[in-house]
Design an enzyme around this catalytic site. Structure first.
Site, PDB file in Angstrom:
ATOM      1  N   SER A 103       0.847  -1.194   0.034  1.00 13.59           N
ATOM      2  CA  SER A 103      -0.012   0.005   0.003  1.00 13.59           C
ATOM      3  C   SER A 103       0.893   1.129  -0.016  1.00 13.59           C
ATOM      4  CB  SER A 103      -1.034   0.065   1.324  1.00 13.59           C
ATOM      5  OG  SER A 103      -1.984   0.950   1.040  1.00 13.59           O
ATOM      6  N   ASP A 247      -5.749  -2.906  -3.026  1.00 16.30           N
ATOM      7  CA  ASP A 247      -4.767  -2.651  -1.897  1.00 16.30           C
ATOM      8  C   ASP A 247      -4.241  -4.141  -1.560  1.00 16.30           C
ATOM      9  OD1 ASP A 247      -3.785  -1.835   0.336  1.00 16.30           O
ATOM     10  OD2 ASP A 247      -5.572  -1.350   1.226  1.00 16.30           O
TER      11      ASP A 247
END
Length: 390
Positions: A103, A247
């Protein structure tokens, strides 16, 4: 709140205005490879041998291997940036043989991989206020009925601005020296964490290498529902389709040792006669953070999600710590240990990001950053009037 709002609204509006996708099945998903590339990724839950071990494992040039692990955490990625800058300034930062990112950590990882000479672009990205461009408030009302709450364009433009062909070529050169750069995404179709060998992609010489590199970083940093998932072209035999990646933090907050290897004791990664140092920087707090929770749907779900992320990170750290103990890996972990005012409705607030940066810098500078085991203190951080970080 960003993750919470996405979950609630997208569950309610599932299918609304969603573009059609090519349908493919689990057999094709299992056999899938990326068009034009080979052996550039593995699933984190797989226990099989690496497809090309010499392209995945580092080639030590000294008597030790240094591995930097950068976690998820949104704007709190400034904590890692501050720690790395202070590490450079004190002259003790090693050249990392391996770097991984998830991320926000994925956005930091390429420059951290290239070394101290690339600290300033990271400092600018996380402290100058440019990160506020990632939030387009005008798009929020329309985003409720689309593929995401926010547009992808600001994030893509930022990645394209910082990750250029010149940077790609420098990463490729380091890969050829035996250093390794990894990024984690979540394959939403397969519900599996994917580890991408970013140096191998950079070194592939393929025409689409730069775009694939950028797409993977964007996917890893795209909070589900907040930013649109990234479709990556794949194939299985004669069948062509697009995988949906998002993500990396949905699967794991950190990428240390693949979970498939941790679950199989015969999958050691420490070369004989070499010292293996693992440095894990958590861009979040591991300690409890007290705040009286408002008794409404969004506040309760946001608080529960924050607790889930904290628990997920703790579990991953404990598994890594036990694995490190069994395999003679030197374990070091750092995390945010101070509750700073933060509003979930303003995730890239410049004052907050600068405060987190300063905390990371100060802790590295005064020698208090690292712990040799996961620390989940019994001391509950003092309440703050601000909302909790996700």
């Amino acid at each position: 709140m960003h993750r919470l709002v996405a979950i609630v609204l997208l569950a309610f509006l599932a299918g609304c205005l969603a573009p059609d996708r090519i349908v493919y099945g689990p057999k094709a998903a299992t056999a899938a490879s990326i068009q034009g590339f080979s052996d550039i990724r593995i699933y984190a839950d797989s226990a099989r041998k690496l497809p090309e071990a010499h392209a995945w494992l580092p080639i030590p040039r000294h008597k030790e291997i240094n591995y930097l692990v950068l976690s998820s955490g949104g704007g709190a990625g400034a904590f890692s940036v501050g720690a790395l800058k202070a590490w450079s300034d004190n002259g003790q930062r090693p050249e990392f043989d391996m770097v991984s990112g998830v991320s926000t950590g994925a956005l930091i990882a390429p420059y951290a991989f290239l070394g101290s000479a690339y600290d300033q672009p990271l400092v600018d990205l996380y402290t100058s206020g440019v990160a506020k461009e990632l939030v387009d408030a005008d798009f929020l009302p329309r985003g409720l009925f689309g593929a995401s709450l926010l547009k992808q364009e600001p994030l893509r433009k930022m990645v394209e601005r910082y990750l250029t062909r010149d940077i790609l070529e420098k990463i490729a050169a380091e890969h050829r020296k035996g250093r390794r750069l990894f990024v984690l995404t979540s394959n939403l179709d397969s519900q599996r964490a994917v580890i991408w060998n970013m140096g191998a992609i950079a070194n592939s010489g393929r025409p689409g290498a730069l775009k694939l590199f950028q797409d993977i970083l964007i996917a890893s940093a795209s909070i589900p529902g907040v930013y649109p998932a990234v479709l990556i072209k794949a194939e299985a035999g004669a069948e062509a389709f697009e995988e949906m990646h998002s993500d990396g933090g949905s699967a794991s907050q950190i990428l240390t040792i693949p979970e498939g290897w941790i679950a199989n004791s015969d999958k050691g990664v420490r070369p004989e006669n070499l010292k293996f140092n693992m440095y894990i920087i958590i861009n979040n707090a591991l300690m409890p953070e007290f705040a009286t929770t408002t008794n409404n749907t969004f506040a309760v779900m946001a608080r529960a999600n924050s607790t889930l992320v904290k628990a997920q990170t703790r579990s991953a750290l404990l598994a890594t710590y036990i694995y490190a103990q069994k395999n003679g890996i030197q374990f070091r972990v750092a995390s945010i240990d101070k509750q700073l005012p933060y509003r979930m409705t303003d995730p890239f607030n410049t004052d907050y990001m600068r405060a987190v940066y300063n905390l990371g810098y100060a802790k590295m500078a005064n020698g208090s950053l690292w712990h040799d085991r996961p620390v989940f203190t019994d001391k509950v951080a003092a309440a703050q009037p601000a909302e909790q970080r996700q």
